[in-house]
Design an enzyme around this catalytic site. Sequence first.
Site, PDB file in Angstrom:
ATOM      1  N   THR A 324       0.856  -1.183   0.000  1.00 20.27           N
ATOM      2  CA  THR A 324       0.000   0.000   0.000  1.00 20.27           C
ATOM      3  C   THR A 324       0.890   1.230   0.000  1.00 20.27           C
ATOM      4  O   THR A 324       2.012   1.201   0.527  1.00 20.27           O
ATOM      5  CB  THR A 324      -0.921   0.054   1.233  1.00 20.27           C
ATOM      6  OG1 THR A 324      -0.133   0.373   2.400  1.00 20.27           O
ATOM      7  CG2 THR A 324      -1.636  -1.276   1.443  1.00 20.27           C
ATOM      8  N   GLU A 325       0.390   2.300  -0.566  1.00 15.94           N
ATOM      9  CA  GLU A 325       1.172   3.533  -0.598  1.00 15.94           C
ATOM     10  C   GLU A 325       1.444   4.065   0.802  1.00 15.94           C
ATOM     11  O   GLU A 325       2.363   4.859   1.018  1.00 15.94           O
ATOM     12  CB  GLU A 325       0.480   4.608  -1.432  1.00 15.94           C
ATOM     13  CG  GLU A 325      -0.893   5.023  -0.953  1.00 15.94           C
ATOM     14  CD  GLU A 325      -2.016   4.209  -1.578  1.00 15.94           C
ATOM     15  OE1 GLU A 325      -3.089   4.779  -1.824  1.00 15.94           O
ATOM     16  OE2 GLU A 325      -1.829   2.996  -1.809  1.00 15.94           O
ATOM     17  N   ALA A 326       0.640   3.607   1.788  1.00 18.71           N
ATOM     18  CA  ALA A 326       0.836   4.051   3.165  1.00 18.71           C
ATOM     19  C   ALA A 326       2.058   3.420   3.812  1.00 18.71           C
ATOM     20  O   ALA A 326       2.502   3.868   4.871  1.00 18.71           O
ATOM     21  CB  ALA A 326      -0.403   3.735   3.991  1.00 18.71           C
TER      22      ALA A 326
END
Length: 660
Positions: A324-326
Amino acid sequence: MLKNKVITAEDAIALINDNDVVTTTGFVQSCIPEALHAALENRFVRSGGPRGLTLIMCAGAGDSKGLGTGRLHHEGLLSRVIAANFGRMPKVAEAAQNNKIQAYNLPQGIIAKLYRSCAAGSPGLFSKVGLHTYVDPRLGGGKVNDVTTEDIVNLIEVAGQEWLFYKATPINVALIRATSADPSGNLSMEKEALTLDVLAQAMAAHNNGGLVIAQVERIVAEGSLKPKDVKVPGVLVDCVVVADPPEMHRMNYGVVYNPALSGETRVPVENMARMPLNERKIIARRAAFELPPNGVINLGVGAPDGVASVANEEKVTPYIVMTTEAGAVGGVLAGGSSFGSAANAHAVIDQNQMFDFYHGGGLDLTCLGMAECSESGNVNTSRFGGRLNGCGGFIDISQNSRAVVFAGTFTAGGLKIAIEDGKLRILQEGRAQKFVKRVEQITFSGTYAAMRAQPVLYVTERCVFRLTLEGLELIEVAPGIDIDKDILPHMAFTPVIKAPILMNARIFRDEPMELLAELTNRNLPERVSYDKARNILFLNLEGWAMRKQSDLADLRQVLVDGCEKAGKRVNAVVNQDGCRIADDLQDDYAELVDFMMKRYYATMARYTTSAFMHLKMQDAVSKRGLQPHIFESGDEAHAAKSPAGLEDDWDGLVNWKAKG
């Protein structure tokens, strides 16, 4: 003497001045310093200050109903917002749309990396992210409204190439969050699902002479935190606030605490609930056929996050790495209020570092949603239907992933379908068209992607399009769907239509699809057959997709094995009917043909009914000095005379193809 930095939320927020530039952490509904946001709102409602703040944030941080940064909507509190996502704070978005505040909508990864620029004293950063989208100064420069006039994105030419320069905005206050703090302000994040950008944000504010306020769950004794467990050193932290009541420090708005998401425990995932066979699962199943074994992928929110469920159901998860980009790497991606985190993650890295990985081309595939799509392949997810949603990490991810799958229903608003006997039937059409002549805002440039030969698919429940230099081409249609009845009348343009094939029938049956065998090409050897009597090697690529380099390597291996068994040069006949070769693999495939011609083939004849594939492959092989003819049909290929006698009986190919 050590200074005790633990104070109340009210006392900490009282240190914020009018016109300060404030940054806050949080991703969707996770890791939000809710107690600090609430204290800031309460101060403003009670006293009318601080006023005129600039808010800088990456992803949306709220529940879209007033929590998180949604608390900061009160008129006069904010004068400017620089954010990747506005959907989580709709009243702030409304103020921006009504020209009550200045606002910029920039890519999430750019903002995350600008924190580091601020920390390092840099004026900004160069990037290609955002070129040919609404962030490009030629298309608006990321400005949301008319009162926003300052250019913070500039188009620069460096060494003959176009770049965007994003200006850094010095930060006065950072509102961050951690799990534990000692009295000196050293912070650890053992119970947090994500680390996000807390270190970079703290450093950016501190190095600018600003204020760093950290919300935590608990205070621990001085010296009890191990050095490598400290995420933010106390030297960067000015104030520590213990969340009160504890509900202000939930893992996310839907989950109080889940140790599997924080990496403190591992949980079994084999028995996760299966998705029902509906339009969402159909889309996720078709998108899952593009998953790259041993590859790194990213999934967006909405229809795309169903791919994780399908991958788990089909036992594919161990063979791919979801991110995830997180910052979550590996494991099973979480959905709902936990979106952005992962159960059983292999690692959790900072958000800005994840975007370094994405921007540098680390992603093999991303699957993202789409609100609008135009005939040139442009996609809009940021501003449509009167709503300012924002791009989030969409631009960062879609522009830099090696391949992209956009996933969503064909129409929106009230769509109802039925699946009967392996066929799709439209019971009620959606009220809104998603395939439009022109998108309201360009969040993804199809023209730019086609120029760079980036493989792009658009997957819906009833059909699949691919991006070409000519625009969108209809390449697959669901069983039971009539193009003239169920597709064309519900689009604002006519796509390129050459020779569409049926979507894989397994997608529409409520049983395992044997996806792993498909993705790993276990059945690829069955597509090769050798007729010893006539010395003909038949290769049936009908309906096969070469999506990634490993597919090319697998094809090479089965061809070499087949030719080695023959023990001499063979006459190859290749059926490319319905075969799809990713744009960025065309040259590599031509090199494979060149290799086989030089080492193993005496002659080669291939045919395809796809005029598009015909032209592309003719061009690719001719660049290498090869002159194999690509026939329009099996009969035409059979009729052609060749030095090796390929004019002999075609029945072998017909019979072999029928068996396949």
